[in-house]
Scaffold this active site. Structure first.
Site, mmCIF file in Angstrom:
data_model
loop_
_atom_site.group_PDB
_atom_site.id
_atom_site.type_symbol
_atom_site.label_atom_id
_atom_site.label_comp_id
_atom_site.label_asym_id
_atom_site.label_seq_id
_atom_site.Cartn_x
_atom_site.Cartn_y
_atom_site.Cartn_z
ATOM 1 N N GLU A 46 0.828 -1.206 0.000
ATOM 2 C CA GLU A 46 0.000 0.000 0.000
ATOM 3 C C GLU A 46 0.867 1.262 0.000
ATOM 4 O O GLU A 46 1.846 1.361 0.750
ATOM 5 C CB GLU A 46 -0.895 -0.030 1.237
ATOM 6 C CG GLU A 46 -1.778 1.184 1.416
ATOM 7 C CD GLU A 46 -2.610 1.106 2.681
ATOM 8 O OE1 GLU A 46 -3.555 1.902 2.805
ATOM 9 O OE2 GLU A 46 -2.315 0.257 3.557
ATOM 10 N N LYS A 113 -9.176 2.659 -2.533
ATOM 11 C CA LYS A 113 -9.487 2.030 -1.251
ATOM 12 C C LYS A 113 -10.844 2.514 -0.737
ATOM 13 O O LYS A 113 -11.124 3.711 -0.683
ATOM 14 C CB LYS A 113 -8.380 2.358 -0.255
ATOM 15 C CG LYS A 113 -8.473 1.683 1.093
ATOM 16 C CD LYS A 113 -7.244 2.028 1.939
ATOM 17 C CE LYS A 113 -7.220 1.341 3.287
ATOM 18 N NZ LYS A 113 -5.993 1.666 4.053
ATOM 19 N N CYS A 149 -5.491 -3.097 2.157
ATOM 20 C CA CYS A 149 -5.359 -3.130 3.618
ATOM 21 C C CYS A 149 -6.700 -3.244 4.341
ATOM 22 O O CYS A 149 -7.290 -4.313 4.381
ATOM 23 C CB CYS A 149 -4.547 -1.915 4.090
ATOM 24 S SG CYS A 149 -3.688 -2.192 5.676
#
Length: 542
Positions: A46, A113, A149
């Site tokens: 990430e 994300k 994540c």
């Protein structure tokens, strides 16, 4: 083998803000994965291009052109392998935490994300806008979904990918360490893989950034939720797995690494935290006061393991209350580990201060002022050595002491990095025994003797503090678990002790604000995790 998709997992140590250097590292890993491992895909972590967490660097006006330049480099210089990489990117004036797929010189797919963590050490909603769409892309006949994540800790993003026919999920991470984290990650991955019926390749970054430590430990789980591969913890690595498109099976190309046990993982996290803070900030060496006590002894051992003995200088600064065994044990440990050792008495400094302060102190009884003055003499000496040599001063206060203010501002708190800041006193002893189980590093007498600051005749820590077993449990409940005083007392602790400990924690917030940072190893450390006001009318109780 057209039916096989080989994915290389790049577990790398990035430097926050070094966009050109991070891009170089990504390119080098991609070339190695392509040429030495014949990988089809390189999966990075990430925000790999900026490093994680970039914090307010994300607000800099030049961020956007720097990211665009890095993406152009990756597109132009990388051929023969598909790259999946994380970065921040603006879209219609909004900043997203993005994962991109670069294939044959083009950025062919991007995913923003969706789940932005805003708790504990995470502050992503300060910077990013959440994405609202999942997506998949195809490579060698395989439908691949991306998550970043925190997405994997929630069901919705994976359910979206399942609905879009994802056969394999790639998860980019910058997941900070705390003790026991690997087991939690594996549980979550197993659940998500079973929910979507697809294998998950989870890549985590390695390294330390200020107080955060990233332990690596990348994972691969099958569609059934079984562990297929675990990468090394606390090191860079480039590991490959083969995904069979026709069968959905996934197989590693190298043996798994075992999960480190509790003490080993904490110790390696501290070593990583020291090494990266020193190296990334270009300090030539470190210096610390070696008192002959347990905290400085463990700090010195960690420093030597992180940097080598030639870059660790220790100074014994005795006073009239310093026991002879303290001097002997400090010198003995220095010889044991090969550190540079010197002894500088603080007695003449202290006497000079007291002489000059005599008029101001006239008619006043001795108290902790005189004890604190000893610590401040030592702080002056260490900071002078730091200024002259460029060495970083390591302080040695543990979490138990930091919590209740059992430390001296501008004395033993003077320095740049506190190695044990998030390590309770009882764990300090466990780490000492763990380190000695590997090879002799700490004199046994240091571990066995009762702890003392040696600021007064016959002084012991337990004269001023509760038993450390009780103190550390109370602190864990109050600081890490947010228990009230009543709830802690209900656990069987003495009411007066609990009230005193909580008061000490609360009134010493001002000290902690001025304390050096240190590596986080628990689920809630002092610093990014815990932000309480200094000036407050709140009273502990319910």
């Amino acid at each position: 083998m057209t039916d096989t998709l080989r994915v290389a997992m790049a577990q790398l140590n990035f430097l926050v803000g070094d966009i050109p250097g991070n891009t170089d590292k990504i390119l080098a890993a991609a070339v190695t994965a392509r040429d030495q491992h014949q990988a089809d895909v390189l999966l990075c972590s990430e925000l790999a291009i900026t490093g994680y967490p970039p914090e307010d660097l994300l607000l800099r006006p030049s961020l956007e052109p720097r990211i665009e330049k890095a993406l152009q480099r990756l597109c132009q210089e990388l051929q023969g392998i598909t790259l999946v990489v994380g970065y921040p990117r603006y879209n219609e004036g909004r900043l997203y935490n993005m994962a991109g797929v670069i294939h044959q010189g083009e950025l062919i797919f991007e995913y923003a994300k969706q789940c932005l963590p805003n708790f504990q050490v995470f502050d992503e909603q300060r910077y990013f806008v959440a994405g609202h769409q999942s997506g998949t892309f195809s490579l060698k006949g395989c439908r691949i979904g991306l998550t970043i994540c925190e997405d994997i800790w929630h069901s919705a993003p994976v359910e979206q990918l399942k609905a879009q026919g994802a056969e394999l999920i790639l998860n980019l991470n910058a997941s900070p360490f705390h003790a026991g984290k690997t087991g939690l990650r594996l549980q979550v991955l197993a659940q998500r893989a079973q929910e979507c019926g697809a294998p998950i390749i989870y890549v985590n970054q390695f390294g330390a950034q200020d107080e955060l430590v990233f332990d690596g430990g990348s994972l691969v789980v099958s569609a059934e939720g079984e562990l297929v591969f675990s990468a090394a913890h606390f090191s860079e690595s480039l590991d490959c797995v083969d995904y069979q498109v026709s069968t959905g099976k996934i197989n590693p190309l190298q043996p798994s690494h075992p999960f480190p046990d509790y003490e080993a993982s904490v110790y390696q996290a501290l070593v990583t935290g020291v090494r990266d803070y020193v190296e990334k900030n270009h300090f030539p060496k470190v210096v610390l006061g070696l008192s002959g006590g347990i905290d400085s002894a463990v700090t010195a051992a960690i420093a030597v393991d992180a940097l080598g003995p030639e870059r660790v200088e220790v100074v014994m600064m005795p006073f009239r209350y310093t026991a002879s065994m303290s001097v002997e044990d400090a010198e003995g440990q220095a010889k044991m580990l090969g550190m540079r050792y010197s002894a500088i008495s603080i007695e003449p400094l202290y006497d000079s201060f007291m002489q000059q302060l005599a008029p101001a102190f006239a008619g006043l009884k001795p108290d902790t002022t005189e004890e604190n003055l000893q610590a401040r003499c030592r702080g002056v000496l260490l900071m002078a050595i730091s200024n002259k040599t460029g060495a970083l001063v390591l302080t040695t206060g543990n979490k138990s002491e930091v919590a209740v203010g059992y430390s001296t501002l501008y004395g033993d708190m003077a320095g740049g990095f506190d190695v044990l800041k998030d390590v309770p006193k009882t764990l300090v002893y466990r780490l000492a025994n763990y380190r000695n189980s590997l090879s002799p590093a700490i004199p046994q007498r240091v571990i066995d003797r009762p702890p003392s600051a040696e600021l007064a005749p016959g002084q012991q820590d337990q004269d001023s503090l509760p038993d450390y077993d009780d103190l550390d449990r109370i602190l864990e409940l109050y600081v890490e678990c947010d228990f009230s005083a009543h709830a802690i007392i209900a656990e069987g602790f003495d009411e007066a002790v609990v009230q005193r400990v909580i008061r000490l924690v609360d009134v010493n917030e001002y000290k902690r604000r001025q304390a050096p940072i240190g590596p986080r190893i628990t689920q809630r450390g002092f610093g990014r995790d815990r932000r309480y006001p200094i000036t407050s009318g709140w009273r502990a109780g319910e």
